[in-house]
Scaffold this motif. Structure first.
Motif, short mmCIF file in Angstrom:
data_model
loop_
_atom_site.label_atom_id
_atom_site.label_comp_id
_atom_site.label_asym_id
_atom_site.label_seq_id
_atom_site.Cartn_x
_atom_site.Cartn_y
_atom_site.Cartn_z
N ALA A 1 38.31 6.04 -12.23
CA ALA A 1 39.01 7.52 -12.28
C ALA A 1 38.95 7.57 -11.01
O ALA A 1 38.41 7.45 -10.14
CB ALA A 1 38.03 8.55 -12.60
N HIS A 2 39.75 8.50 -10.54
CA HIS A 2 40.18 8.71 -9.12
C HIS A 2 40.01 9.86 -8.79
O HIS A 2 40.52 10.61 -9.61
CB HIS A 2 41.84 9.21 -9.22
CG HIS A 2 42.99 8.78 -8.00
ND1 HIS A 2 43.10 8.28 -7.22
CD2 HIS A 2 43.12 10.43 -7.12
CE1 HIS A 2 43.98 8.53 -5.93
NE2 HIS A 2 43.11 9.90 -6.48
N VAL A 3 38.61 10.12 -8.12
CA VAL A 3 37.97 11.37 -7.80
C VAL A 3 38.40 11.35 -5.97
O VAL A 3 37.16 9.92 -5.93
CB VAL A 3 36.69 11.66 -8.11
CG1 VAL A 3 36.11 12.45 -7.84
CG2 VAL A 3 36.25 11.25 -9.65
N HIS A 4 38.56 12.70 -5.56
CA HIS A 4 38.43 12.35 -4.13
C HIS A 4 37.18 12.54 -3.46
O HIS A 4 36.27 13.12 -4.56
CB HIS A 4 39.75 13.80 -4.15
CG HIS A 4 40.86 13.42 -3.91
ND1 HIS A 4 41.57 14.55 -3.77
CD2 HIS A 4 41.96 12.28 -4.05
CE1 HIS A 4 42.91 13.84 -3.86
NE2 HIS A 4 42.88 12.57 -4.34
N GLY A 5 37.10 11.62 -2.43
CA GLY A 5 35.45 11.60 -1.98
C GLY A 5 34.67 10.46 -2.94
O GLY A 5 34.30 10.04 -1.52
N PHE B 1 46.02 11.61 3.00
CA PHE B 1 47.28 11.90 2.02
C PHE B 1 47.57 10.94 0.84
O PHE B 1 46.99 9.85 1.19
CB PHE B 1 48.88 11.95 2.95
CG PHE B 1 49.10 11.11 3.98
CD1 PHE B 1 49.65 10.57 3.15
CD2 PHE B 1 48.77 11.03 5.02
CE1 PHE B 1 50.06 9.36 4.40
CE2 PHE B 1 48.60 10.61 6.27
CZ PHE B 1 49.63 9.39 5.18
N GLU B 2 48.76 11.11 -0.22
CA GLU B 2 48.50 10.09 -1.21
C GLU B 2 50.18 9.34 -1.48
O GLU B 2 50.22 10.03 -2.57
CB GLU B 2 47.81 10.61 -2.18
CG GLU B 2 46.82 10.31 -2.43
CD GLU B 2 45.69 10.67 -3.30
OE1 GLU B 2 46.04 10.82 -4.51
OE2 GLU B 2 44.42 10.52 -2.82
N ARG B 3 50.68 9.49 -0.58
CA ARG B 3 52.24 9.67 -0.12
C ARG B 3 52.27 8.79 1.09
O ARG B 3 52.14 8.17 1.35
CB ARG B 3 53.05 10.49 -0.50
CG ARG B 3 52.98 11.37 0.61
CD ARG B 3 53.67 13.10 0.60
NE ARG B 3 52.73 13.84 1.60
CZ ARG B 3 52.34 13.12 2.85
NH1 ARG B 3 52.56 12.76 3.73
NH2 ARG B 3 51.82 14.39 4.09
N GLY C 1 51.47 12.23 -8.01
CA GLY C 1 50.80 13.13 -6.46
C GLY C 1 49.31 11.95 -6.20
O GLY C 1 48.82 12.91 -5.11
N HIS C 2 49.27 10.91 -6.94
CA HIS C 2 48.20 9.97 -6.24
C HIS C 2 48.24 8.84 -6.02
O HIS C 2 49.75 8.26 -6.57
CB HIS C 2 47.38 10.55 -7.37
CG HIS C 2 46.70 11.54 -7.51
ND1 HIS C 2 45.65 12.60 -6.82
CD2 HIS C 2 46.83 12.45 -8.47
CE1 HIS C 2 44.98 13.78 -7.22
NE2 HIS C 2 46.03 13.74 -8.77
N GLY C 3 47.47 8.35 -5.05
CA GLY C 3 47.81 7.10 -5.11
C GLY C 3 46.60 6.22 -4.06
O GLY C 3 45.73 7.07 -3.95
ZN ZN Z 1 44.36 11.93 -5.52
#
Ligand code: ZN
Length: 180
Positions: A28-32, A59-61, A118-120
């Motif tokens: 799971a992609h969880v920031h932090g 950032f994720e791009r 929108g995520h990376g």
């Molecule tokens: Zn993300």
């Protein structure tokens, strides 16, 4: 070939597919949050890092400005200098041997279908060759110091004496396991 067809094609290896399915929540992609797998083998200690890019560069791009390009280059350089990020108990006699990084948004590795929404992520495979890996009693992880966006590290350790799960929370980056 997507994962569904891959699993269908290797039905006899269903257990492997189920194992993979069970492993999904860890991705799971969880920031932090950052996932860290540690494998302690006969002659090596291998780390697999899996993190939202946001933790590492903010950032994720693809970078859009000179400042973002510089941030990305510095972050990747820090990951490549993994000997500073992972300090293994000297008793194990380890030396950094190999670092492989995968961060499609930053132009490293292959783009992952479905991940462009929108995520990376950034993934790293880091290998230390060691004289005696089982002698290691601790590993100091400096990811909190290197990357302010990392707040929690979920660790799975596979060692000769068993599997261990640990959670590191800022600021403590010392990883221990086992009963010795
Ligand atoms: Zn993300």
């Amino acid at each position: 070939m997507n994962r569904f067809f891959l699993c269908a094609a290797v039905a006899p290896l269903l257990a492997l597919c189920m194992l993979h399915a069970q492993a999904q929540p860890r991705h799971a992609h969880v920031h932090g949050q950052l996932k860290l797998d540690v494998a302690i083998d006969v002659r090596a200690i291998t780390f697999h890092v899996d993190s939202p890019l946001d933790n590492i560069v903010g950032f994720e791009r693809a970078p859009r400005t000179e400042a973002e390009r510089k941030t990305a280059q510095q972050a990747l350089a820090q990951l490549r200098s993994a000997g500073k990020l992972f300090t293994i108990d000297p008793a194990a006699g380890c030396a950094l041997a190999q670092v492989d990084l995968d961060a499609p948004a930053l132009g490293l590795g292959d783009a992952v279908p479905g991940q462009a929404q929108g995520h990376g992520d950034v993934e790293g495979n880091i290998v230390f060759e060691c004289r005696s890996p089982v002698q290691a009693r601790y590993i100091d992880v400096a990811l909190f110091e290197a990357f302010p966006g990392v707040r929690q590290i979920d660790v799975q350790i596979a060692a000769p004496d068993g599997q261990f799960q640990r959670t590191l929370k800022r600021p403590s980056g010392r990883l221990t396991w086992g009963s010795k």
